[in-house]
Design a protein around this motif. Structure first.
Motif, mmCIF file in Angstrom:
data_model
loop_
_atom_site.group_PDB
_atom_site.id
_atom_site.type_symbol
_atom_site.label_atom_id
_atom_site.label_comp_id
_atom_site.label_asym_id
_atom_site.label_seq_id
_atom_site.Cartn_x
_atom_site.Cartn_y
_atom_site.Cartn_z
ATOM 1 N N TRP A 53 -13.769 8.724 -14.556
ATOM 2 C CA TRP A 53 -14.214 9.611 -15.630
ATOM 3 C C TRP A 53 -14.788 10.867 -14.978
ATOM 4 O O TRP A 53 -14.998 10.885 -13.762
ATOM 5 N N PRO A 54 -15.034 11.944 -15.754
ATOM 6 C CA PRO A 54 -15.621 13.149 -15.129
ATOM 7 C C PRO A 54 -16.861 12.774 -14.322
ATOM 8 O O PRO A 54 -17.660 11.950 -14.766
ATOM 9 N N ASN A 55 -16.975 13.318 -13.142
ATOM 10 C CA ASN A 55 -16.207 14.392 -12.525
ATOM 11 C C ASN A 55 -15.260 13.858 -11.446
ATOM 12 O O ASN A 55 -15.200 14.380 -10.338
ATOM 13 N N ASN A 56 -14.502 12.846 -11.769
ATOM 14 C CA ASN A 56 -13.653 12.183 -10.771
ATOM 15 C C ASN A 56 -12.176 12.282 -11.137
ATOM 16 O O ASN A 56 -11.433 11.322 -11.011
ATOM 17 N N ARG A 57 -11.748 13.472 -11.541
ATOM 18 C CA ARG A 57 -10.381 13.643 -12.002
ATOM 19 C C ARG A 57 -9.352 13.545 -10.877
ATOM 20 O O ARG A 57 -8.153 13.380 -11.141
ATOM 21 N N THR A 58 -9.796 13.627 -9.619
ATOM 22 C CA THR A 58 -8.845 13.549 -8.500
ATOM 23 C C THR A 58 -8.553 12.111 -8.071
ATOM 24 O O THR A 58 -7.677 11.879 -7.245
ATOM 25 N N TYR A 59 -9.285 11.139 -8.637
ATOM 26 C CA TYR A 59 -9.054 9.743 -8.255
ATOM 27 C C TYR A 59 -7.599 9.326 -8.500
ATOM 28 O O TYR A 59 -7.017 8.570 -7.730
ATOM 29 N N LYS A 60 -7.031 9.812 -9.602
ATOM 30 C CA LYS A 60 -5.658 9.400 -9.956
ATOM 31 C C LYS A 60 -4.653 9.864 -8.909
ATOM 32 O O LYS A 60 -3.673 9.170 -8.621
ATOM 33 N N TRP A 61 -4.887 11.038 -8.316
ATOM 34 C CA TRP A 61 -3.970 11.524 -7.284
ATOM 35 C C TRP A 61 -4.071 10.645 -6.036
ATOM 36 O O TRP A 61 -3.059 10.320 -5.415
ATOM 37 N N ARG A 62 -5.286 10.257 -5.686
ATOM 38 C CA ARG A 62 -5.483 9.418 -4.495
ATOM 39 C C ARG A 62 -4.847 8.046 -4.686
ATOM 40 O O ARG A 62 -4.183 7.516 -3.781
ATOM 41 N N ASP A 63 -5.065 7.457 -5.856
ATOM 42 C CA ASP A 63 -4.483 6.134 -6.126
ATOM 43 C C ASP A 63 -2.959 6.190 -6.134
ATOM 44 O O ASP A 63 -2.284 5.286 -5.600
ATOM 45 N N ALA A 64 -2.404 7.235 -6.736
ATOM 46 C CA ALA A 64 -0.946 7.363 -6.792
ATOM 47 C C ALA A 64 -0.367 7.484 -5.389
ATOM 48 O O ALA A 64 0.625 6.822 -5.053
ATOM 49 N N ARG A 65 -0.992 8.293 -4.559
ATOM 50 C CA ARG A 65 -0.508 8.444 -3.180
ATOM 51 C C ARG A 65 -0.627 7.126 -2.423
ATOM 52 O O ARG A 65 0.290 6.738 -1.681
ATOM 53 N N THR A 66 -1.736 6.431 -2.594
ATOM 54 C CA THR A 66 -1.936 5.157 -1.909
ATOM 55 C C THR A 66 -0.846 4.157 -2.274
ATOM 56 O O THR A 66 -0.272 3.478 -1.410
ATOM 57 N N LEU A 67 -0.532 4.066 -3.552
ATOM 58 C CA LEU A 67 0.474 3.106 -4.015
ATOM 59 C C LEU A 67 1.879 3.503 -3.554
ATOM 60 O O LEU A 67 2.654 2.666 -3.100
ATOM 61 N N PHE A 68 2.203 4.781 -3.656
ATOM 62 C CA PHE A 68 3.518 5.229 -3.208
ATOM 63 C C PHE A 68 3.678 5.051 -1.701
ATOM 64 O O PHE A 68 4.729 4.617 -1.226
ATOM 65 N N ASP A 69 2.647 5.385 -0.943
ATOM 66 C CA ASP A 69 2.712 5.209 0.518
ATOM 67 C C ASP A 69 2.942 3.746 0.873
ATOM 68 O O ASP A 69 3.740 3.421 1.763
ATOM 69 N N TYR A 70 2.250 2.861 0.170
ATOM 70 C CA TYR A 70 2.421 1.429 0.408
ATOM 71 C C TYR A 70 3.850 1.000 0.092
ATOM 72 O O TYR A 70 4.481 0.260 0.868
ATOM 73 N N GLY A 71 4.366 1.458 -1.041
ATOM 74 C CA GLY A 71 5.719 1.081 -1.426
ATOM 75 C C GLY A 71 6.765 1.563 -0.434
ATOM 76 O O GLY A 71 7.656 0.808 -0.032
ATOM 77 N N MET A 72 6.640 2.806 -0.007
ATOM 78 C CA MET A 72 7.632 3.369 0.913
ATOM 79 C C MET A 72 7.545 2.758 2.299
ATOM 80 O O MET A 72 8.540 2.675 3.024
ATOM 81 N N ALA A 73 6.374 2.304 2.700
ATOM 82 C CA ALA A 73 6.212 1.715 4.024
ATOM 83 C C ALA A 73 6.664 0.261 4.084
ATOM 84 O O ALA A 73 7.031 -0.236 5.156
#
Length: 403
Positions: free
Chosen positions: A266-286
């Motif tokens: 929730w505010p002021n943590n709007r960048t959390y979604k970008w970090r989680d998305a990158r973490t999950l995609f990196d895991y999947g691709m690796a």
């Protein structure tokens, strides 16, 4: 005393087994995914729909403006994007974020889709819904019907824009698993997927109302497109109840991944979604690579009781061959880890009873990954066998001994 001691030891053994197995189960969770911010998250194989990783993935939660992917795909599939839609007073009264439509103002539906997906305008969603569905409620019924067809059993739509709402059917909500299923459909299965991708990949778009008296400009707020290579679509969302939400699709080396995040800060943590998305995609691709099912089952020969053999000798055993058509299996790919294997399970009848028709189903070959069924093919007879009658015996004797 001895009985009490035995009971104590038995209970102790059960507890040790429980904690040991629990610890082993916890160790299966990848270390790099243990600190996700999202309360609910999914990493999905976009080709097969298999969930590669889930965190509270079946928990029902509000999804905010990620709702709009369903609004968009339904509108595209209606085939009415070149029509004009008139804004109602209800649409004009929608809260921010909004385009600022005025009651009675006309727009082309196609233009409103860019407003919907790039800027996430709530009033544009209502204009579209009232035009396509006759009313917001009518469009919500279409949304729920579509969700059910896609296998989304825990999703309930009330609004076309994702604003928090509740009705007799419950709250406007979904699960991370269902949200990923909807995105997968939008980018890889819908007959209008190319148009969906074109809209969601557009960086900026300008248009006017039908009269041409007012002009508008939209910028794509899916910032993740600039953060990671291969992003093909995505939609953000936020309400006070839902928190920050995000659903996204990424393609890399022929692999399609879907990520869905709910209640990701929730505010002021709007960048959390970008970090989680990158973490999950990196895991999947690796960790995941495309593999196909290896179909090595050969045709089977089955005895046919009471059947006439091919040489029409009534003393000979009648048989028929049966096989599964698995030719399309090599065209289907599944994202697997190196330690995962697809196993097959054969179910087939031991014998048949005449008459047997060509193409009769006599079994099946099933392919599993763990306990998940991936594919299943019927085993069918490749020929036919007629029943054996008394006349066949007489004819054989006549031909063999009298003629």
């Amino acid at each position: 005393m001895k009985k009490k001691w035995r009971r104590f030891l038995a209970c102790l053994s059960v507890l040790l087994i429980f904690f040991t197995s629990s610890g082993a189960a916890m160790e299966k969770e990848p270390e790099e995914l243990k600190n996700l911010y999202a309360h609910s998250a999914v990493l999905m194989d976009g080709s097969s729909g298999r969930i590669l990783f889930g965190k509270n993935e079946t928990e029902v939660l509000p999804m905010a403006s990620t709702t709009k992917i369903m609004t968009c795909i339904l509108t595209l599939e209606s085939g009415r994007t070149e029509e004009t839609a008139t804004a109602s007073a209800n649409a004009a009264a929608q809260p921010k974020v909004h385009l600022g439509v005025q009651s009675g103002e006309e727009f082309y539906v196609k233009d409103l889709l860019y407003s919907l997906m790039l800027e996430s305008h709530n009033d544009s969603a209502v204009v579209i819904a009232e035009h396509i569905g006759g009313s917001v409620q009518g469009f919500a019924e279409m949304m729920n019907e579509k969700a059910a067809k896609l296998g989304c059993a825990d999703t309930h739509f009330i609004t076309p824009n994702g604003l928090d709402a509740a009705d007799g059917g419950g709250e406007h909500a979904t699960t991370a698993a269902d949200l990923a299923r909807i995105m997968r459909y939008c980018v890889s299965e819908s007959p209008r997927r190319e148009e969906f991708l074109e809209i969601t990949q557009t960086r900026s778009y300008s248009f006017s109302n039908k009269e041409g008296s007012r002009s508008f400009s939209c910028q794509n707020h899916n910032a993740f497109m600039d953060m990671m290579e291969g992003v093909v679509s995505g939609k953000t969302g936020f309400t006070s109840a839902a928190g920050y939400c995000y659903v996204c699709a990424l393609e890399s080396e022929g692999r399609l991944f879907i990520v869905a995040l709910l209640a990701c800060g929730w505010p002021n943590n709007r960048t959390y979604k970008w970090r989680d998305a990158r973490t999950l995609f990196d895991y999947g691709m690796a960790n995941y690579r495309n593999q196909t099912i290896r179909c090595e089952e050969k045709p089977r020969t089955l005895p046919v009781e009471g059947g006439l053999a091919r040489d029409r000798n009534p003393w000979h055993e009648a048989t028929v061959e049966a096989a599964a058509d698995t030719s399309d299996a090599s065209q289907k790919q599944y994202l697997l880890r190196d330690d995962e294997r697809i196993r097959s399970r054969l179910t087939i009848r031991k014998s048949l009873t005449a008459p047997v028709e060509k193409g009769a189903v006599v079994g099946k070959i099933s392919y599993y990954l763990g306990e998940q069924l991936l594919e299943e093919y019927p085993i069918r007879t490749t020929g036919s066998v007629s029943s054996k009658y008394f006349e066949d015996w007489l004819l054989w004797v006549w031909k063999s001994y009298i003629l």
